[in-house]
Design an enzyme around this catalytic site. Structure first.
Site, PDB file in Angstrom:
ATOM      1  N   HIS A  61       0.853  -1.188   0.000  1.00 49.62           N
ATOM      2  CA  HIS A  61       0.000   0.000   0.000  1.00 49.62           C
ATOM      3  C   HIS A  61       0.892   1.242   0.000  1.00 49.62           C
ATOM      4  O   HIS A  61       2.107   1.150  -0.054  1.00 49.62           O
ATOM      5  CB  HIS A  61      -0.890  -0.003   1.249  1.00 49.62           C
ATOM      6  N   SER A  62       0.280   2.404   0.090  1.00 50.59           N
ATOM      7  CA  SER A  62       1.026   3.638   0.332  1.00 50.59           C
ATOM      8  C   SER A  62       0.121   4.571   1.129  1.00 50.59           C
ATOM      9  O   SER A  62      -1.110   4.431   1.084  1.00 50.59           O
ATOM     10  CB  SER A  62       1.446   4.309  -0.986  1.00 50.59           C
ATOM     11  N   TYR A  63       0.712   5.447   1.900  1.00 51.61           N
ATOM     12  CA  TYR A  63       2.127   5.701   1.992  1.00 51.61           C
ATOM     13  C   TYR A  63       2.513   5.793   3.462  1.00 51.61           C
ATOM     14  O   TYR A  63       1.655   5.633   4.326  1.00 51.61           O
ATOM     15  CB  TYR A  63       2.507   7.011   1.256  1.00 51.61           C
TER      16      TYR A  63
ATOM     17  N   GLU B 235       3.614  -0.178   3.699  1.00 51.84           N
ATOM     18  CA  GLU B 235       3.259   1.157   3.217  1.00 51.84           C
ATOM     19  C   GLU B 235       4.504   1.703   2.527  1.00 51.84           C
ATOM     20  O   GLU B 235       5.568   1.821   3.148  1.00 51.84           O
ATOM     21  CB  GLU B 235       2.834   2.072   4.369  1.00 51.84           C
TER      22      GLU B 235
END
Length: 219
Positions: free
Chosen positions: A104-106, A179
């Site tokens: 995922h981010s961030y 992340e």
């Protein structure tokens, strides 16, 4: 995409344990699908050929499944101007699964179970050890720091975590979330500059290979 070295003549794919990697669950996290594509290029030998020996070693014992965009309709929708939209369909794993990593981010984190509880799970020491090894491998590429932390410690108790589901329901010890770039202090947020796309892939393939090399083994 399934990456394996052993496809039988009758078309059946090998029965080696599965290492699952995915990105793009949340539509606006555009760096995650790009990083998945970089992973695929490395595992197929199109990028970083110096890692071919380690990739071969991993594929001798496992098969790798990479889902670059879990939420494709949301991804396209977000590119057309919407910030996010939920996926219409889920995904499934089978009994051969031995590792799960979702990107995922961030904020540059390596996330450990549990999300739904502030207690530490039975394999917490293993998670922390693998997380720290992974963070070190990431840092050695471009100097970026990724914090290793339990989800509930970072965000408070959260329900619906795929990491928790894989860990608790499928009994897969090695279940982690990531992340990606940028860090928490960046002004870029989800709109990571193009110049940072490749470096994000480079540092995270280093971390992923270390994670795959340190899977849990029953005593």
């Amino acid at each position: 995409m399934r990456i394996t070295t052993d496809i039988k003549k009758n078309g059946l794919i090998d029965s080696k344990p599965v290492l699952w990697v995915d990105g793009g669950i949340h539509a606006r996290e555009w760096i995650a699908p790009a990083t998945m594509m970089y992973f695929i290029d490395v595992f197929l030998g199109e990028e970083e050929p110096e890692r071919a020996g380690k990739v071969k070693e991993i594929l001798e014992q496992h098969q790798i499944v990479i889902a670059p965009v879990i939420n494709p309709d949301g991804y396209i929708y977000s590119c057309d101007g919407d910030s996010d939209r939920a996926a219409k369909a889920g995904s499934s794993c089978d009994s051969k699964l031995v590792m799960y990593a979702t990107y995922h981010s961030y904020t540059q984190l390596i996330l450990l179970p549990w999300a739904y509880s502030e207690e530490t799970p039975p394999h917490h020491e293993h998670h922390v050890r693998v997380g720290n090894l992974t963070a070190t491998a990431i840092r050695e590429v471009h100097g970026e720091d990724y914090e290793v932390v339990q989800v509930s410690e970072m965000f408070g108790k959260v329900s619906g975590s795929s990491v928790d589901w894989v860990y608790d329901t499928l009994n897969v010890v090695d279940a982690y979330g990531f992340e990606l770039r940028p860090d928490i202090n960046s002004n870029y947020g989800f709109l990571l500059p193009e110049v940072e796309i490749r470096p994000t892939g480079e540092e995270n393939i280093a971390g992923l290979l270390v994670m795959m090399d340190n899977l849990y083994k029953d005593e």
